[in-house]
Design an enzyme around this catalytic site. Structure first.
Site, PDB file in Angstrom:
ATOM      1  N   ARG A 233       1.017  -1.298   0.067  1.00 53.91           N
ATOM      2  CA  ARG A 233       0.059  -0.043  -0.072  1.00 53.91           C
ATOM      3  C   ARG A 233       0.809   1.414  -0.056  1.00 53.91           C
ATOM      4  NH1 ARG A 233      -3.791  -2.705  -1.201  1.00 53.91           N
ATOM      5  NH2 ARG A 233      -5.687  -3.027   0.102  1.00 53.91           N
ATOM      6  N   GLU A 262      -3.340   7.539  -4.860  1.00 53.70           N
ATOM      7  CA  GLU A 262      -3.420   7.016  -6.058  1.00 53.70           C
ATOM      8  C   GLU A 262      -5.077   6.907  -6.396  1.00 53.70           C
ATOM      9  OE1 GLU A 262      -1.856   3.100  -4.977  1.00 53.70           O
ATOM     10  OE2 GLU A 262      -4.075   2.311  -5.431  1.00 53.70           O
ATOM     11  N   HIS A 280      -1.472   0.013  -9.943  1.00 53.28           N
ATOM     12  CA  HIS A 280      -1.920  -0.888  -8.771  1.00 53.28           C
ATOM     13  C   HIS A 280      -2.759  -2.014  -9.487  1.00 53.28           C
ATOM     14  CE1 HIS A 280      -4.301  -1.173  -4.414  1.00 53.28           C
ATOM     15  NE2 HIS A 280      -3.700  -2.254  -4.950  1.00 53.28           N
TER      16      HIS A 280
HETATM   17  P1  NAP Z   1      -0.582 -11.095   5.364  1.00 54.49           P
HETATM   18  O1  NAP Z   1      -0.659 -12.702   5.117  1.00 54.49           O
HETATM   19  O2  NAP Z   1      -1.545 -10.830   6.341  1.00 54.49           O
HETATM   20  O3  NAP Z   1       0.851 -10.483   5.586  1.00 54.49           O
HETATM   21  C1  NAP Z   1       1.058  -9.213   5.857  1.00 54.49           C
HETATM   22  C2  NAP Z   1       2.439  -8.898   6.561  1.00 54.49           C
HETATM   23  O4  NAP Z   1       2.225  -7.585   7.084  1.00 54.49           O
HETATM   24  C3  NAP Z   1       2.938  -9.900   7.474  1.00 54.49           C
HETATM   25  O5  NAP Z   1       4.287  -9.978   7.338  1.00 54.49           O
HETATM   26  C4  NAP Z   1       2.572  -9.215   8.846  1.00 54.49           C
HETATM   27  O6  NAP Z   1       3.406  -9.469   9.981  1.00 54.49           O
HETATM   28  C5  NAP Z   1       2.650  -7.825   8.489  1.00 54.49           C
HETATM   29  N1  NAP Z   1       1.952  -6.894   9.540  1.00 54.49           N
HETATM   30  C6  NAP Z   1       0.600  -6.888   9.682  1.00 54.49           C
HETATM   31  N2  NAP Z   1       0.173  -6.240  10.404  1.00 54.49           N
HETATM   32  C7  NAP Z   1       1.320  -5.473  10.818  1.00 54.49           C
HETATM   33  C8  NAP Z   1       1.395  -4.373  11.818  1.00 54.49           C
HETATM   34  N3  NAP Z   1       0.448  -3.786  12.482  1.00 54.49           N
HETATM   35  N4  NAP Z   1       2.683  -4.039  11.923  1.00 54.49           N
HETATM   36  C9  NAP Z   1       3.555  -4.611  11.107  1.00 54.49           C
HETATM   37  N5  NAP Z   1       3.579  -5.522  10.362  1.00 54.49           N
HETATM   38  C10 NAP Z   1       2.335  -5.842  10.056  1.00 54.49           C
HETATM   39  O7  NAP Z   1      -0.980 -10.410   3.972  1.00 54.49           O
HETATM   40  P2  NAP Z   1      -0.716 -10.625   2.414  1.00 54.49           P
HETATM   41  O8  NAP Z   1      -1.960 -11.542   2.037  1.00 54.49           O
HETATM   42  O9  NAP Z   1       0.544 -10.896   2.323  1.00 54.49           O
HETATM   43  O10 NAP Z   1      -1.180  -9.278   1.714  1.00 54.49           O
HETATM   44  C11 NAP Z   1      -0.308  -8.033   2.293  1.00 54.49           C
HETATM   45  C12 NAP Z   1      -0.670  -6.903   1.640  1.00 54.49           C
HETATM   46  O11 NAP Z   1      -0.624  -6.816   0.307  1.00 54.49           O
HETATM   47  C13 NAP Z   1      -2.303  -6.632   1.640  1.00 54.49           C
HETATM   48  O12 NAP Z   1      -2.718  -6.408   3.113  1.00 54.49           O
HETATM   49  C14 NAP Z   1      -2.475  -5.479   0.663  1.00 54.49           C
HETATM   50  O13 NAP Z   1      -2.285  -4.270   1.116  1.00 54.49           O
HETATM   51  C15 NAP Z   1      -1.252  -5.790  -0.080  1.00 54.49           C
HETATM   52  N6  NAP Z   1      -1.941  -6.281  -1.801  1.00 54.49           N
HETATM   53  C16 NAP Z   1      -1.600  -5.657  -2.663  1.00 54.49           C
HETATM   54  C17 NAP Z   1      -2.047  -5.832  -3.945  1.00 54.49           C
HETATM   55  C18 NAP Z   1      -1.802  -4.948  -5.285  1.00 54.49           C
HETATM   56  O14 NAP Z   1      -2.544  -5.066  -6.004  1.00 54.49           O
HETATM   57  N7  NAP Z   1      -0.718  -4.313  -5.331  1.00 54.49           N
HETATM   58  C19 NAP Z   1      -2.738  -6.954  -3.884  1.00 54.49           C
HETATM   59  C20 NAP Z   1      -2.977  -7.596  -3.120  1.00 54.49           C
HETATM   60  C21 NAP Z   1      -2.491  -7.324  -1.855  1.00 54.49           C
HETATM   61  P3  NAP Z   1       3.503 -10.762  10.793  1.00 54.49           P
HETATM   62  O15 NAP Z   1       4.303 -11.756   9.730  1.00 54.49           O
HETATM   63  O16 NAP Z   1       4.473 -10.363  11.835  1.00 54.49           O
HETATM   64  O17 NAP Z   1       2.249 -11.119  10.971  1.00 54.49           O
END
Ligand code: NAP
Length: 314
Positions: A233, A262, A280
């Site tokens: 993000r 964005e 995005h």
């Molecule tokens: P996820 O499995 O929940 O992983 C999120 C990561 O963020 C984990 O490493 C987690 O740390 C960390 N995190 C969560 N809360 C936090 C906090 N309060 N402080 C610090 N670190 C924190 O999520 P995911 O499925 O990988 O997705 C990640 C993100 O990618 C989504 O939330 C979204 O914003 C983004 N995304 C972008 C696109 C795009 O089109 N560019 C598409 C899909 C998703 P821990 O491992 O320690 O829990």
């Protein structure tokens, strides 16, 4: 006729729009504000919202739908939804994890290769006729075998790390705690991670907890050979500090799929030679968007059938 119980909020392309209507009898609103302007009898019948988009969806929006039981988000990132406000109202929230991880990881790796191998500049050289006139692309840098840092080793971060490990890269990561990995190096803080790598790939959740986690200090630690990739993000990066680092050469370059404000991004990005910019589009393939839409509808169908939700957030 009973009032429809599903309200789809946000921009839904075809065929998702037709499927929401045919499978769930959904009615539509372009935004939370527009949803609040629907006639009261329609709003009162709504039990589930199919939510899509990045506009904030807060407690006041929820209160205009007094029968609301579920907000089913289209996307894994649900930072636009006030989950605490939903929980306080006994409203469940679901998202669409896992089905999009491959696509987002593919794009991250594509951006890393694009920046490491100067593919934008190579494309420009060919198209402009400068190559046919005798000019060569300056030698760029070897990506395979380099040092990659993943900031946020969650579902997507791990897919990125697995891909980069196949490029024989030395994998480092930061997450809130150390994780079982095939020998990857955990760092206790983002500055330490950035200082150890050539490529820093951000795969954090958005929201308050990660705001500006890629700070001026992290960028300074990444250094003049460092390349930043962000597919998470815009909010996870201090964008003013990033623009300054790119403009002054404090870091080598960036590949970005997400931005503050964005799609009307800071115009300073458009003048920079050392960035690759994407709209995005991390999960933006036909196959994955269909899977995300299916999972969103299945969560709503589960609620309406009184069955357990498939991918609950709260
Ligand atoms: P996820 O499995 O929940 O992983 C999120 C990561 O963020 C984990 O490493 C987690 O740390 C960390 N995190 C969560 N809360 C936090 C906090 N309060 N402080 C610090 N670190 C924190 O999520 P995911 O499925 O990988 O997705 C990640 C993100 O990618 C989504 O939330 C979204 O914003 C983004 N995304 C972008 C696109 C795009 O089109 N560019 C598409 C899909 C998703 P821990 O491992 O320690 O829990």
């Amino acid at each position: 006729m009973t009032a429809p119980n599903t309200l789809a909020i946000g921009p839904y392309p075809e065929p998702d729009r037709s499927l929401l209507a045919s499978e769930l009898g959904a009615i539509f609103a372009a935004s939370p504000t527009e949803a609040g302007l629907l006639p009261e009898p329609l709003r009162a019948g709504v039990r589930a919202v199919a939510y899509r988009g990045h506009l904030p969806f807060g407690g006041a929006d929820m209160d205009r739908l007094p029968g609301l039981q579920l907000i089913a988000n289209y996307g894994v990132g649900y930072d636009s939804i006030d989950v605490a406000a939903a929980t306080a109202r006994s409203i469940r929230v679901t998202n669409t994890p896992d089905v999009l991880s491959d696509d987002v990881a593919d794009l991250a790796v594509g951006l890393l290769l694009t920046q490491g191998r100067q593919m934008r500049q190579g494309d420009d050289l060919v198209r402009s006729g400068r190559w046919s006139a005798g000019q060569d692309l300056p030698l760029n840098r070897k990506v395979s075998g380099g040092r990659a840092g993943i900031l946020g080793l969650g579902r997507i971060g791990r897919e990125i790390a697995d891909r980069l490990a196949a490029f024989k890269m030395d994998i480092h990561y930061w997450a809130r705690s150390e994780k079982p990995t095939p020998g990857w190096t955990w760092h206790a803080d983002p500055v330490s991670l950035a200082g150890a790598v050539d490529y820093l790939v951000v795969a954090l959740v958005g929201g308050e907890g990660t705001r500006n986690m890629v700070s001026r200090e992290v960028l300074a630690a990444l250094g003049p050979r460092g390349i930043l990739i962000n597919i998470s993000r815009g909010s996870t990066v201090d964008e003013g500090a990033l623009l300054e680092a790119l403009e002054t050469g404090a870091i080598a370059g960036a590949g970005l799929d997400v931005f503050w404000n964005e799609p009307r991004i800071d115009p300073r990005f458009l003048t920079l030679e050392n960035v690759a910019l994407q709209p995005h589009q991390g999960s933006g393939t036909v196959e994955t968007r269909a899977d995300m839409a299916r999972l969103q509808r299945d969560n709503i169908a589960a609620l309406l059938a009184g069955a357990p939700l498939l991918t609950p957030v709260n």
